[in-house]
Design an enzyme around this catalytic site. Sequence first.
Site, PDB file in Angstrom:
ATOM      1  N   GLU A  31       0.780  -1.003  -0.242  1.00  0.00           N
ATOM      2  CA  GLU A  31       0.033  -0.059   0.069  1.00  0.00           C
ATOM      3  C   GLU A  31       1.015   1.259  -0.140  1.00  0.00           C
ATOM      4  OE1 GLU A  31      -2.710   0.292   3.495  1.00  0.00           O
ATOM      5  OE2 GLU A  31      -3.611   2.351   2.365  1.00  0.00           O
ATOM      6  N   ARG A 256       5.954 -13.312   9.593  1.00  0.00           N
ATOM      7  CA  ARG A 256       6.359 -11.832   9.570  1.00  0.00           C
ATOM      8  C   ARG A 256       8.001 -12.105   9.899  1.00  0.00           C
ATOM      9  NH1 ARG A 256       2.601  -8.039   9.142  1.00  0.00           N
ATOM     10  NH2 ARG A 256       3.925  -6.183   9.537  1.00  0.00           N
ATOM     11  N   LYS A 266       4.696   0.691   9.277  1.00  0.00           N
ATOM     12  CA  LYS A 266       4.606   1.970   8.787  1.00  0.00           C
ATOM     13  C   LYS A 266       4.154   2.969   9.496  1.00  0.00           C
ATOM     14  CE  LYS A 266       3.131   0.164   4.796  1.00  0.00           C
ATOM     15  NZ  LYS A 266       2.458  -0.081   3.410  1.00  0.00           N
TER      16      LYS A 266
HETATM   17  P1  ATP Z   1       2.955  -2.506   7.964  1.00  0.00           P
HETATM   18  O1  ATP Z   1       2.287  -3.014   8.939  1.00  0.00           O
HETATM   19  O2  ATP Z   1       4.417  -2.245   8.249  1.00  0.00           O
HETATM   20  O3  ATP Z   1       2.296  -0.972   7.505  1.00  0.00           O
HETATM   21  P2  ATP Z   1       1.619  -3.682   6.074  1.00  0.00           P
HETATM   22  O4  ATP Z   1       1.674  -5.073   5.935  1.00  0.00           O
HETATM   23  O5  ATP Z   1       0.539  -2.933   6.080  1.00  0.00           O
HETATM   24  O6  ATP Z   1       2.895  -3.220   6.734  1.00  0.00           O
HETATM   25  P3  ATP Z   1       1.870  -3.391   3.326  1.00  0.00           P
HETATM   26  O7  ATP Z   1       2.173  -2.313   2.086  1.00  0.00           O
HETATM   27  O8  ATP Z   1       0.283  -3.886   2.998  1.00  0.00           O
HETATM   28  O9  ATP Z   1       2.412  -3.104   4.699  1.00  0.00           O
HETATM   29  O10 ATP Z   1       2.773  -4.615   2.828  1.00  0.00           O
HETATM   30  C1  ATP Z   1       3.048  -5.213   1.293  1.00  0.00           C
HETATM   31  C2  ATP Z   1       3.464  -6.800   1.668  1.00  0.00           C
HETATM   32  O11 ATP Z   1       4.628  -6.759   2.536  1.00  0.00           O
HETATM   33  C3  ATP Z   1       2.337  -7.296   2.380  1.00  0.00           C
HETATM   34  O12 ATP Z   1       1.928  -8.544   1.546  1.00  0.00           O
HETATM   35  C4  ATP Z   1       2.779  -7.897   3.459  1.00  0.00           C
HETATM   36  O13 ATP Z   1       2.191  -8.814   4.242  1.00  0.00           O
HETATM   37  C5  ATP Z   1       4.462  -7.780   3.356  1.00  0.00           C
HETATM   38  N1  ATP Z   1       4.914  -7.510   4.838  1.00  0.00           N
HETATM   39  C6  ATP Z   1       4.892  -6.448   5.548  1.00  0.00           C
HETATM   40  N2  ATP Z   1       5.576  -6.557   6.676  1.00  0.00           N
HETATM   41  C7  ATP Z   1       6.041  -7.798   6.721  1.00  0.00           C
HETATM   42  C8  ATP Z   1       7.174  -7.998   7.755  1.00  0.00           C
HETATM   43  N3  ATP Z   1       7.435  -7.789   8.662  1.00  0.00           N
HETATM   44  N4  ATP Z   1       7.476  -9.649   7.052  1.00  0.00           N
HETATM   45  C9  ATP Z   1       7.187 -10.029   5.948  1.00  0.00           C
HETATM   46  N5  ATP Z   1       6.378  -9.483   5.145  1.00  0.00           N
HETATM   47  C10 ATP Z   1       5.777  -8.032   5.267  1.00  0.00           C
HETATM   48 MG    MG Z   2      -1.202  -2.000   5.742  1.00  0.00          MG
END
Ligand code: ATP
Ligand code: MG
Length: 552
Positions: A31, A256, A266
């Site tokens: 995102e 994760r 983020k």
């Molecule tokens: P955050 O919680 O840090 O904002 P998010 O999951 O909301 O991260 P996205 O932009 O939706 O962020 O993530 C893009 C991809 O990266 C998704 O498929 C998510 O599952 C993966 N991802 C995010 N954080 C991790 C992590 N710590 N380890 C592995 N994959 C991750």
């Molecule tokens: Mg997110």
Amino acid sequence: MENSSNFIKSIMKEDLEAGKHDKIVTRFPPEPNGYLHIGHAKSIVINFGLADDFNGQTNLRFDDTNPLKEDQEYVDSIKEDVKWLGYDWDELRFASDYFEEMYNKAVLLIKKGKAYVDDLSADEIREYRGTLTEPGKDSPYRSRSIEENLDLFERMRKGEFKNGEKVLRAKIDMASPNINLRDPVIYRIAHATHHNTGDKWCIYPMYAFAHPLEDAIEGVTHSLCTVEFEDQRPFYDWVIAECETENTPRQIEFGRLNITNTVMSKRKLKQLVDEKFVDGWDDPRMPTISGLRRRGFTPEAIREFVKETGVSKGSGFVDSAMLDHYVREDLKLKAPRTMGILRPLKVVITNYPEDKVEMLEAENNPENEEMGTRQIPFSREIYIEQEDFMEEPPKKYFRLFPGNEVRLKHAYFIKCEDVIKDVNGQIVEIHCTYDPETKSGTGFTGRKVKGTLHWVDAKHAIPAEFRLYEPLILDEESNGEDDETKTFLDYVNPNSLQIIQGFVEPNMKDVKPQDKFQFFRHGYFNVDPKYSTAEKPVFNLIVSLKSSFKLK
Ligand code: ATP
Ligand code: MG
């Protein structure tokens, strides 16, 4: 991922063998509401790596369904970071390009009696939803006719209602043991300008509804996500089935990546930026890809680190020292070795001729002969490290102290004869003598000394700034989890950045941003792209030389 097998790879292999797909298609779906962090690197390595293993395809897809938090700046930085990590996407996609298709799928659900417009407020919806132990109850609007729902949903799109006045919900089961299936909201009203679609839309699909449709539209075969989406999988499958999509993507969850002494969401990283705890998303203390790049970590080190953490369902904590290990491994043969003085102390070599300057030969990397040699000036006044001199040394201190002799790397033995102090008793400079017989490279074996010090020539050295870092978050394991008394901001390390002024060898005058060096006895440093200037280079400490971490 090369040479490693994991449960996702096995599933893909089986699916191919069973003839379910002609090729593997994955996607990395960030995102654009912030910069990528090292957790995302894990998702990138897994998605691109697995598709590569099967000669498949990976899309970079911006999951841009929430205009309130998204921005073009983030889109641009994400593209840059994915490329820098070493990956090329096959197709660049935006979820917002599918808004019309998603809208049509929502209409299809309404026509099938599988979705309805609800007038309950967000709070009421939450109240009606029930709990893990109690079933939810039906909204009074749940039984609206298909005609009424079609009319209201169209008017939602036209902008006839205010934010929050109405939502579209899937009609599934308010008593389902899985709360995610209790009529989840699939569309909401948001009068906001979208970075891609502008003001075309004022209703936006919710993530849980949009994501499976995005996957289906792109022909993604395996939709890889992190474990917190496991409970969403039944709804993912419901959307795919009820929307009668052509393709049937399959969601698979993996653990994760969490790293000690850092925060990795983020939202939290944005807070650190907005509240000025750090100097932007690319601050060298940040676990963002841009921060790691500016600190001096390499794509190779990050990829190797992420691969080593493996693919499993568990989300344990990984020691940040493991990432340090991989960057040392990567830079060992690549980074030139040089001498830098972080906290200078002047040494006058009293028996060295006043205006003589000699050039000494030094290897650029003893572990990699191909890197050749350089000439460094040596004359009567040099700088050594303050910590390399003690007036009253403890036992086993082999560096400089009155009466003791040490070796200067690439130069001569010097012996401390005198300590010069100011009126306050502060040490101003050290007087030494040198022995011309002991010149480095001449094979002198007359006597041995225990200490070898680095130094720079005082007349020719270049002033340089060094930026030394400690972990940003002091709490090792909880990831700075918020509780009643504290938030993660209470764990921010007040000493995470130390800026000091020292000197480097004169041949460092042409360093360029992102050049990397090993400063003898200190560690690996990167030329900071933001603060370094032609007059004064600025070096970020990437990692010190010593590691407490051992790979199993
Ligand atoms: P955050 O919680 O840090 O904002 P998010 O999951 O909301 O991260 P996205 O932009 O939706 O962020 O993530 C893009 C991809 O990266 C998704 O498929 C998510 O599952 C993966 N991802 C995010 N954080 C991790 C992590 N710590 N380890 C592995 N994959 C991750
Ligand atoms: Mg997110």
